[in-house]
Scaffold this motif. Structure first.
Motif, mmCIF file in Angstrom:
data_model
loop_
_atom_site.group_PDB
_atom_site.id
_atom_site.type_symbol
_atom_site.label_atom_id
_atom_site.label_comp_id
_atom_site.label_asym_id
_atom_site.label_seq_id
_atom_site.Cartn_x
_atom_site.Cartn_y
_atom_site.Cartn_z
ATOM 1 N N LYS A 243 0.837 -1.202 0.000
ATOM 2 C CA LYS A 243 0.000 0.000 0.000
ATOM 3 C C LYS A 243 0.872 1.252 0.000
ATOM 4 C CE LYS A 243 -2.573 -0.420 3.622
ATOM 5 N NZ LYS A 243 -3.662 -0.108 4.592
ATOM 6 N N ASN B 204 0.308 5.284 1.088
ATOM 7 C CA ASN B 204 -0.546 6.304 1.694
ATOM 8 C C ASN B 204 -0.140 7.676 1.181
ATOM 9 O OD1 ASN B 204 -0.392 3.930 3.632
ATOM 10 N ND2 ASN B 204 -2.079 5.076 4.504
ATOM 11 N N ILE C 173 -7.614 12.385 7.378
ATOM 12 C CA ILE C 173 -8.116 11.551 6.280
ATOM 13 C C ILE C 173 -6.908 11.146 5.444
ATOM 14 C CG2 ILE C 173 -9.594 11.438 4.251
ATOM 15 C CD1 ILE C 173 -11.408 13.494 5.550
ATOM 16 N N ASP C 174 -6.681 9.850 5.408
ATOM 17 C CA ASP C 174 -5.433 9.323 4.864
ATOM 18 C C ASP C 174 -5.748 8.334 3.735
ATOM 19 O OD1 ASP C 174 -2.891 8.358 4.492
ATOM 20 O OD2 ASP C 174 -2.879 7.124 6.311
ATOM 21 N N PRO C 175 -5.884 8.797 2.474
ATOM 22 C CA PRO C 175 -6.216 7.897 1.364
ATOM 23 C C PRO C 175 -5.024 7.033 0.954
ATOM 24 C CG PRO C 175 -5.869 10.103 0.545
ATOM 25 C CD PRO C 175 -5.781 10.195 2.038
ATOM 26 N N PHE C 176 -5.321 5.883 0.398
ATOM 27 C CA PHE C 176 -4.248 4.988 -0.026
ATOM 28 C C PHE C 176 -4.688 4.171 -1.245
ATOM 29 C CE2 PHE C 176 -6.650 2.717 3.273
ATOM 30 C CZ PHE C 176 -6.972 1.521 2.642
ATOM 31 N N PHE D 160 -9.304 4.503 2.290
ATOM 32 C CA PHE D 160 -8.814 5.607 3.128
ATOM 33 C C PHE D 160 -8.915 5.218 4.595
ATOM 34 C CE2 PHE D 160 -13.358 6.368 2.729
ATOM 35 C CZ PHE D 160 -13.750 6.726 4.002
ATOM 36 N N ASN D 161 -8.075 5.863 5.375
ATOM 37 C CA ASN D 161 -8.146 5.770 6.842
ATOM 38 C C ASN D 161 -8.698 7.079 7.379
ATOM 39 O OD1 ASN D 161 -6.717 3.181 7.162
ATOM 40 N ND2 ASN D 161 -4.935 4.326 6.429
ATOM 41 N N LEU D 162 -9.599 6.984 8.311
ATOM 42 C CA LEU D 162 -10.117 8.156 9.016
ATOM 43 C C LEU D 162 -9.663 8.022 10.475
ATOM 44 C CD1 LEU D 162 -11.874 10.716 9.169
ATOM 45 C CD2 LEU D 162 -13.832 9.229 9.647
ATOM 46 N N THR E 208 -10.959 2.294 8.889
ATOM 47 C CA THR E 208 -10.432 2.021 7.558
ATOM 48 C C THR E 208 -11.549 1.523 6.653
ATOM 49 O OG1 THR E 208 -8.227 1.496 8.398
ATOM 50 C CG2 THR E 208 -8.789 0.639 6.219
ATOM 51 N N GLN F 2 -12.183 0.341 2.559
ATOM 52 C CA GLN F 2 -11.471 0.037 1.330
ATOM 53 C C GLN F 2 -12.291 -0.897 0.442
ATOM 54 O OE1 GLN F 2 -7.920 -1.995 2.890
ATOM 55 N NE2 GLN F 2 -8.656 -3.878 1.892
#
Length: 457
Positions: A122, A124, A131-134, A158-160, A169, A171
């Motif tokens: 992954k 990131n 807010i961490d999209p990957f 994404f991770n919030l 998370t 996905q």
């Protein structure tokens, strides 16, 4: 497992991905074969849509969701936003795609079991943000009712992050199958993520990897290094780390505000001059007040700040020194004081003065010792002395008294005639009244016949 994850999460604080490299995600997954775009492979219609992504969010008709913990993943942070993870999942398949117009193709299945084991790299995009999209790329193996095949997986999500350790998370993965007996499909997942594994040796909230002082608790502003005195200058750059000061003096204080830091100020509580190491000079003569014998009158340093000299360097200025060329004491106005040793020497000399028998005339052989006495008295110009005459008990008291007075005056007259001021001398006779030895022996009587020269205090 949930209890274990909560303990791991509780043990971490102020984490960042590069500091807390491990992440565990637990949650639920959904499997959907319909939006794969494989419908065109089936003549007369099929279980999947002809268009990729069609009815992607049709949860009620196409998604298979097992209402329990059904997915878990563990990932390890690598570097620069990249991480590697392994995911295990299970599900129960009741709908495989959509109703088909082809009677030979149907999405009705009989509770097939679904197992997946996938590995993913992954990336990131916004590491460290809320807010961490990957995106991810990987592969795995999927079994449906004990028949499995390999897949190539592409992932978006994404991770919030609720805080720096715990987040949500979300996905979706596109799983392309390599075997005909496993259809290409989507797998969606949502779960709770916990990051952990960082080390903070000094407990200051800054992990060792980013802590410039990992063994000493410090501040984030100084990369984990301390500022013991709280003056805004970290200890390593603070010349006085235990005393609050200013940046101007590298963290040292200047209590008297004279522009000289206390550590370099010889007079830290009194404002002074930089040229004099922070000490004052009231008369501006270049001699600090503490060393200036005349602090309010300018004078050369050679005279200890006074316009008058101190030639004998005894601390009494010549103008006040009664013995300006002889080193003395302040208490004696610059003149030397007669010590006990000097007094003893005077009397040792005086006892050797010889007189003619029964008379007050001094024998000539005593002049040498009298000159020695003169030399001593001249050294102590301000001291006054009494010349005392004493006899033995031979003869009458009256005769002895008169003889002692005459002898005392004879010595005084000699001293005056040789330069000793008469104002500094007095003469007195005590006759036989103060013997220092027995009058019964010849030696004792000889000791009692004497002259003493004593300091008047």
């Amino acid at each position: 497992m949930l209890a274990m994850l909560l303990v791991l999460g509780y043990s971490s604080a102020n984490a960042q991905d590069k500091n807390n490299p491990w992440q565990i995600t637990i949650g639920v997954n959904a499997v959907d074969a319909y939006p794969s775009g494989d419908g065109s492979l089936f003549t007369g219609g099929g279980f999947a849509s002809d268009s990729f992504g069609d009815e992607f969010a049709n949860v009620s008709d196409h998604w298979n969701i097992l209402p329990s913990l059904s997915t878990i993943s563990v990932s390890k942070y690598l570097n620069e936003g990249f991480s590697f993870g392994i995911t295990g999942s299970l599900n129960k398949i009741e709908n495989w795609g959509d109703k088909s117009v082809n009677p030979d193709v149907t999405n009705d299945v009989d509770d097939l079991s679904y197992y997946g084991l996938d590995a993913t790299i992954k990336y990131n995009f916004l590491e460290g943000t809320t807010i961490d999209p990957f995106v991810g790329l990987g592969g795995g193996y999927t079994w449906i009712d004990e028949i499995g095949a390999g897949t190539l997986n592409g992932t978006l999500g994404f991770n919030l992050w609720f805080n720096e350790n715990i987040g949500l998370t979300v996905q979706t993965s596109y799983k392309h199958a390599f075997e005909d007996y496993l259809d290409t499909h989507f797998q969606h997942a949502v779960g709770l993520s916990i990051k952990f594994g960082g080390t903070d040796t000094d407990g200051d909230g800054i992990y060792d990897k980013d802590d410039a002082c990992p063994d000493v608790a410090g501040l984030e502003a100084f990369n984990g290094c301390p500022d013991t005195d709280g003056d805004g200058i970290e200890d390593s750059k603070d010349s006085c780390p235990n005393e609050a000061g200013t940046a101007e003096f590298n963290g040292c204080p200047d209590s008297d505000g004279d522009g000289v830091a206390d550590k370099d100020d010889n007079c830290p509580s009194v404002a002074g001059l930089k040229a004099l190491a922070g000490c004052p000079d009231a008369d501006g003569d270049g001699v600090t007040d503490a060393d200036d014998k005349c602090p309010n009158v300018a004078g050369p340093a050679a005279n200890k700040g006074c316009p008058w000299a101190d030639a004998d360097n005894d601390g009494v200025l010549d103008k006040d020194d009664k013995c300006p060329k002889v080193k003395g004491t302040v208490a004696n106005n610059g003149c030397p004081e007669v010590t006990a040793a000097v007094q003893a020497t005077l009397n040792e000399y005086a006892k050797t003065i010889l007189f003619d028998t029964g008379r007050s005339s001094i024998k000539s052989q005593s002049e040498a010792v009298l000159n020695d006495i003169v030399g001593i008295l001249k050294e102590y110009k301000t001291a006054t002395f009494t010349v005392e005459g004493h006899t033995d008990s031979t003869g009458s008291d009256k005769t002895n008294q008169k003889l002692s007075e005459s002898r005392a005056n004879s010595v005084k007259d000699f001293l005056v005639s040789h330069g000793i001021s008469t104002s500094r001398l007095s003469a007195v006779g005590f006759g036989e009244a103060k013997p220092i030895d027995s009058n019964r022996t010849r030696a004792g009587r000889a000791n009692n016949r004497r002259v003493e020269i004593n300091l008047v205090k």
